[in-house]
Scaffold this motif. Structure first.
Motif, mmCIF file in Angstrom:
data_model
loop_
_atom_site.group_PDB
_atom_site.id
_atom_site.type_symbol
_atom_site.label_atom_id
_atom_site.label_comp_id
_atom_site.label_asym_id
_atom_site.label_seq_id
_atom_site.Cartn_x
_atom_site.Cartn_y
_atom_site.Cartn_z
ATOM 1 N N ILE A 156 0.918 -1.255 -0.023
ATOM 2 C CA ILE A 156 0.117 -0.031 0.010
ATOM 3 C C ILE A 156 0.916 1.034 -0.023
ATOM 4 O O ILE A 156 1.982 1.013 0.710
ATOM 5 C CB ILE A 156 -0.901 -0.094 1.199
ATOM 6 C CG1 ILE A 156 -1.720 -1.329 1.105
ATOM 7 C CG2 ILE A 156 -1.729 1.317 1.218
ATOM 8 C CD1 ILE A 156 -2.616 -1.455 2.361
ATOM 9 N N PHE A 157 0.629 2.173 -0.745
ATOM 10 C CA PHE A 157 1.204 3.454 -0.857
ATOM 11 C C PHE A 157 0.293 4.647 -0.893
ATOM 12 O O PHE A 157 -0.748 4.701 -1.529
ATOM 13 C CB PHE A 157 2.212 3.414 -2.184
ATOM 14 C CG PHE A 157 2.792 2.266 -2.455
ATOM 15 C CD1 PHE A 157 4.066 2.190 -2.142
ATOM 16 C CD2 PHE A 157 2.117 1.114 -3.024
ATOM 17 C CE1 PHE A 157 4.872 0.987 -2.505
ATOM 18 C CE2 PHE A 157 2.820 0.000 -3.384
ATOM 19 C CZ PHE A 157 4.170 -0.003 -3.102
ATOM 20 N N PHE A 158 0.789 5.513 -0.143
ATOM 21 C CA PHE A 158 -0.098 6.967 -0.040
ATOM 22 C C PHE A 158 0.951 8.061 -0.131
ATOM 23 O O PHE A 158 2.023 8.198 0.024
ATOM 24 C CB PHE A 158 -0.793 6.889 1.340
ATOM 25 C CG PHE A 158 -1.376 8.313 1.624
ATOM 26 C CD1 PHE A 158 -2.431 8.517 1.027
ATOM 27 C CD2 PHE A 158 -0.858 9.164 2.317
ATOM 28 C CE1 PHE A 158 -3.271 9.453 1.429
ATOM 29 C CE2 PHE A 158 -1.589 10.436 2.454
ATOM 30 C CZ PHE A 158 -3.003 10.642 1.980
ATOM 31 N N GLY A 159 0.207 9.225 -1.124
ATOM 32 C CA GLY A 159 1.175 10.246 -1.301
ATOM 33 C C GLY A 159 0.080 11.488 -1.303
ATOM 34 O O GLY A 159 -0.979 11.474 -1.820
ATOM 35 N N VAL A 160 0.822 12.565 -1.029
ATOM 36 C CA VAL A 160 -0.035 13.980 -1.307
ATOM 37 C C VAL A 160 1.242 15.109 -1.899
ATOM 38 O O VAL A 160 2.382 14.730 -1.740
ATOM 39 C CB VAL A 160 -0.378 14.435 0.123
ATOM 40 C CG1 VAL A 160 -1.652 13.648 0.664
ATOM 41 C CG2 VAL A 160 0.933 14.700 1.044
ATOM 42 N N ALA A 210 -2.335 3.933 -3.781
ATOM 43 C CA ALA A 210 -2.033 2.922 -4.670
ATOM 44 C C ALA A 210 -1.982 1.400 -3.883
ATOM 45 O O ALA A 210 -1.390 1.600 -2.831
ATOM 46 C CB ALA A 210 -0.678 3.138 -5.510
ATOM 47 N N PHE A 211 -2.274 0.469 -4.786
ATOM 48 C CA PHE A 211 -2.341 -0.851 -3.990
ATOM 49 C C PHE A 211 -1.644 -1.710 -5.140
ATOM 50 O O PHE A 211 -1.771 -1.728 -6.336
ATOM 51 C CB PHE A 211 -3.939 -1.547 -3.873
ATOM 52 C CG PHE A 211 -4.794 -0.476 -3.085
ATOM 53 C CD1 PHE A 211 -4.597 -0.646 -1.608
ATOM 54 C CD2 PHE A 211 -5.306 0.387 -3.648
ATOM 55 C CE1 PHE A 211 -5.690 0.390 -0.974
ATOM 56 C CE2 PHE A 211 -6.354 1.232 -3.022
ATOM 57 C CZ PHE A 211 -6.248 1.209 -1.486
ATOM 58 N N GLU A 212 -0.701 -2.620 -4.450
ATOM 59 C CA GLU A 212 -0.128 -3.792 -5.257
ATOM 60 C C GLU A 212 -0.250 -4.994 -4.576
ATOM 61 O O GLU A 212 0.701 -5.376 -3.738
ATOM 62 C CB GLU A 212 1.348 -3.344 -5.717
ATOM 63 C CG GLU A 212 1.464 -2.123 -6.621
ATOM 64 C CD GLU A 212 2.639 -1.625 -6.825
ATOM 65 O OE1 GLU A 212 3.922 -2.443 -6.299
ATOM 66 O OE2 GLU A 212 3.233 -0.791 -7.423
ATOM 67 N N PRO A 213 -1.244 -5.828 -4.537
ATOM 68 C CA PRO A 213 -1.502 -6.936 -3.657
ATOM 69 C C PRO A 213 -0.846 -8.118 -4.130
ATOM 70 O O PRO A 213 -0.730 -9.104 -3.712
ATOM 71 C CB PRO A 213 -3.020 -7.026 -3.806
ATOM 72 C CG PRO A 213 -3.515 -6.487 -5.115
ATOM 73 C CD PRO A 213 -2.610 -5.304 -5.279
#
Length: 604
Positions: free
Chosen positions: A320-324, A374-377
């Motif tokens: 899981i990735f988070f960005g602003v 973003a998700f990369e499962p």
């Protein structure tokens, strides 16, 4: 032992007495016989007859002698028995010692076997370790030789410098209807049937898309710091032309600095692809998923900008990735008709501030803010993001007579309109990674600037206030890799702007896409002017663009891809459709066909 001796002595004495008696008898009988014999022979003198006492004494002495002999024999036997016992004890002790020695020998043999086995294992481990060390040394030597002969990056004071991403290109474009856009397609300028450009084609060849790139990275204990520079020549200075030298100016594409912490936090600032642009690895810079096109405008429906941004991202376990990000704002355009003249939206560039005096720059109230997850499962890449935008205009509500009478701008105010949208995308590999399927899009108010066509963000209402246009962009992608050298791609995309119009106090429609706008002159090429030598401009052709659509089919083929770089060739075909809003005279439609070729060498 003594009782046995006594019994034995008694038996010997009894035997002696019996023997004496028998001897005496035999003597008497013998004497008689002798007498009979001697009666005939010469008389012999008889020996003296022993007495009984002497016989007894003789017997006693014999018995004592025998007893002594027996005692001696018994003593000898006792001694022999004792010696035998001692010998047996010694033999037993020797046997025990031998058994102990055997056990010790067995233990020693076991220990020896264990030592041998351990030694063999140690030797085997040593051989393996030696082999591993030899391989490591050989690998290290090969890496050193490679780093010397063909380094992946150049080291400068502990910083690695890599030109990866740079390429040299020779490319052409042919369009069945002219746009005047060169290699880059201005999608919004697809000519309508009445425009002169719809009646002739265009061809250009250029190397302007050749790219210069440089990545700098320095590793610290807790982070990696560095930056990236990327430029091409898709820019035109005032003196640029195709007459002779075809000299075009260097253009800034990306220029940013970055600090990537080992904890997963990354801070990036400078000009870069917008966070709204889809990526392939988390939210990392330089992993953007761009359409595989030769056209540098990419594809209709592609959501992107390249602009200043300050971005913060966090990697949560590579899943899981988070960005602003806070990004440079700009109003793409204010489109529409019959506008009032009582507003200002931006201004022409001031040369003293290093802006282009021929371009309009909006005076923005705040940056564009974007947040994305973003998700990369484990299968594919998925994204969801939101954009917040603020638009500003300066509105003067007074009529001209009031302004003239009062000689002031009483009541003027700044009109701020808030817009934004929501978007997302995904890309998944199928058929054993031979076919990638992807889709992306953006939906919202005032988001035309983020679509590849650059449709308008806003129109204006009768009072001079901004009225944001609703719109969306969408792009579907198929990429097939039938071989390691061949990549075949197909894209279909659209950029759409919804109509928005109002009725002013004079009963006249104002805004974008109104059905009363006149389109009667859009399908006829105008008569030439200046005595028949100058092309005429379209008249009576409002033709507000509703949406642009593009179908793309192309391929890339790698002649070589390896440690010496990549040599590839590509071909692209695009079919364009430009749809307009219906008005008086119908809804004119423009179409075009484009063909691109590319021959490129990429640095390794």
């Amino acid at each position: 032992m003594k009782s046995n001796l006594k019994v034995l002595a008694s038996m010997v004495l009894a035997s002696a007495l019996v023997a004496s008696a028998q001897t005496a008898k035999s003597g008497v009988e013998g004497s008689a016989a002798t007498r009979k014999t001697t009666h005939k022979a010469r008389p012999v003198r008889k020996p003296a007859k022993p007495s009984v006492e002497s016989q007894i004494e003789s017997l006693r002495q014999d018995m004592e002698t025998q007893i002594q002999m027996l005692k001696q024999q018994l003593a000898d036997r006792d001694a022999q028995l004792q010696q035998a016992q001692q010998t047996a004890a010694a033999a037993q002790q020797a046997a025990q010692q031998a058994e102990q020695g055997n056990q010790m020998q067995q233990q020693a043999a076991a220990q020896t076997a264990a030592s041998v086995n351990s030694l063999q294992n140690a030797v085997g481990d040593l051989k393996t370790t030696t082999k591993t060390q030899v391989l490591a040394v050989q690998t290290s030597q090969a890496k050193i030789e490679k780093s010397i002969e063909s380094p992946d990056a150049v080291r400068f004071k502990g910083v690695t410098l890599s030109p990866t991403g740079s390429f040299l290109a020779g490319e052409t474009v042919y369009r069945s209807k002219a746009t005047g856009g060169g290699l880059n397609t201005p999608f919004g300028a697809i000519p309508l049937p009445g425009q002169p450009q719809a009646n002739y084609s265009e061809f250009y060849g250029t190397g302007r898309q050749s790219r210069i790139a440089l990545l700098a990275q320095g590793k610290l204990d807790n982070m990696t710091i560095g930056g990236y520079y990327e430029a091409d020549f898709l820019s035109a200075a005032a003196t640029s032309n195709n007459n002779q030298s075809n000299s075009y100016s260097l253009r800034q594409r990306q220029m940013w600095a970055q600090a990537a912490l080992n904890s997963g936090w990354t801070f990036t600032g400078g000009q870069m692809w917008s966070l709204a642009t889809e990526t392939t690895k988390g939210l990392q810079n330089r992993s953007e998923i761009l359409p595989s096109t030769i056209d540098p405008q990419y594809a209709v429906g592609f959501v992107w900008t390249r602009q200043y941004a300050f971005r913060i991202t966090k990697d949560f376990g590579r899943k899981i990735f988070f960005g602003v990000s806070a990004e440079n704002p700009q109003i793409a355009s204010v489109a529409g008709h019959n506008f009032p003249s009582n507003l200002i939206v931006g201004q022409a560039g001031n040369g003293g501030g290093l802006f282009n005096p021929l371009a309009n720059y909006a005076s923005n109230a705040a940056p564009d803010f974007i947040a994305k997850v973003a998700f990369e499962p484990g299968w594919g890449h998925y994204e969801l993001f939101g954009i917040s935008r603020v638009f500003r205009a300066r509105v003067y509500p007074n009529d001209l007579s009031s302004v003239a009478a009062n000689n002031n701008s009483t009541g003027a105010y700044n009109d701020d309109a808030v817009g934004g949208g929501i978007g997302g995308g995904f890309r998944v590999p199928t058929f054993h990674k031979r076919l990638d399927i992807g889709a992306k899009g953006l939906w919202g108010d005032g988001i035309g600037r983020y679509g590849s066509t650059g449709l308008p963000d806003t129109t204006v209402d009768p009072g001079g206030q901004l009225a944001l246009l609703h719109g969306f962009s969408a792009l579907g992608t198929l990429e097939a890799m039938p071989t390691t050298r061949l990549n075949i791609y197909a894209n279909y995309g659209t950029d759409y702007a919804f109509k928005r119009y109002f009725m002013n106090s004079a009963g006249k429609e104002i805004g974008y896409g109104a059905p009363t706008f006149v389109n009667t002159g859009c399908d006829k090429e105008p008569l030439p002017g200046a005595g028949g030598y100058a092309p005429g401009g379209l008249a009576n052709c409002t033709a507000d663009t509703k949406d642009l659509q593009e179908f793309i089919l192309g391929y890339w083929y790698d002649f070589y891809k390896g440690p010496k770089g990549r040599l590839r060739q590509g071909l692209q075909y695009s079919y364009f459709q430009r749809f307009t809003y219906p008005g008086v005279g119908g809804a004119p439609k423009g179409t075009d066909n484009g063909f691109w070729t590319s021959f490129r060498y990429y640095l390794p």
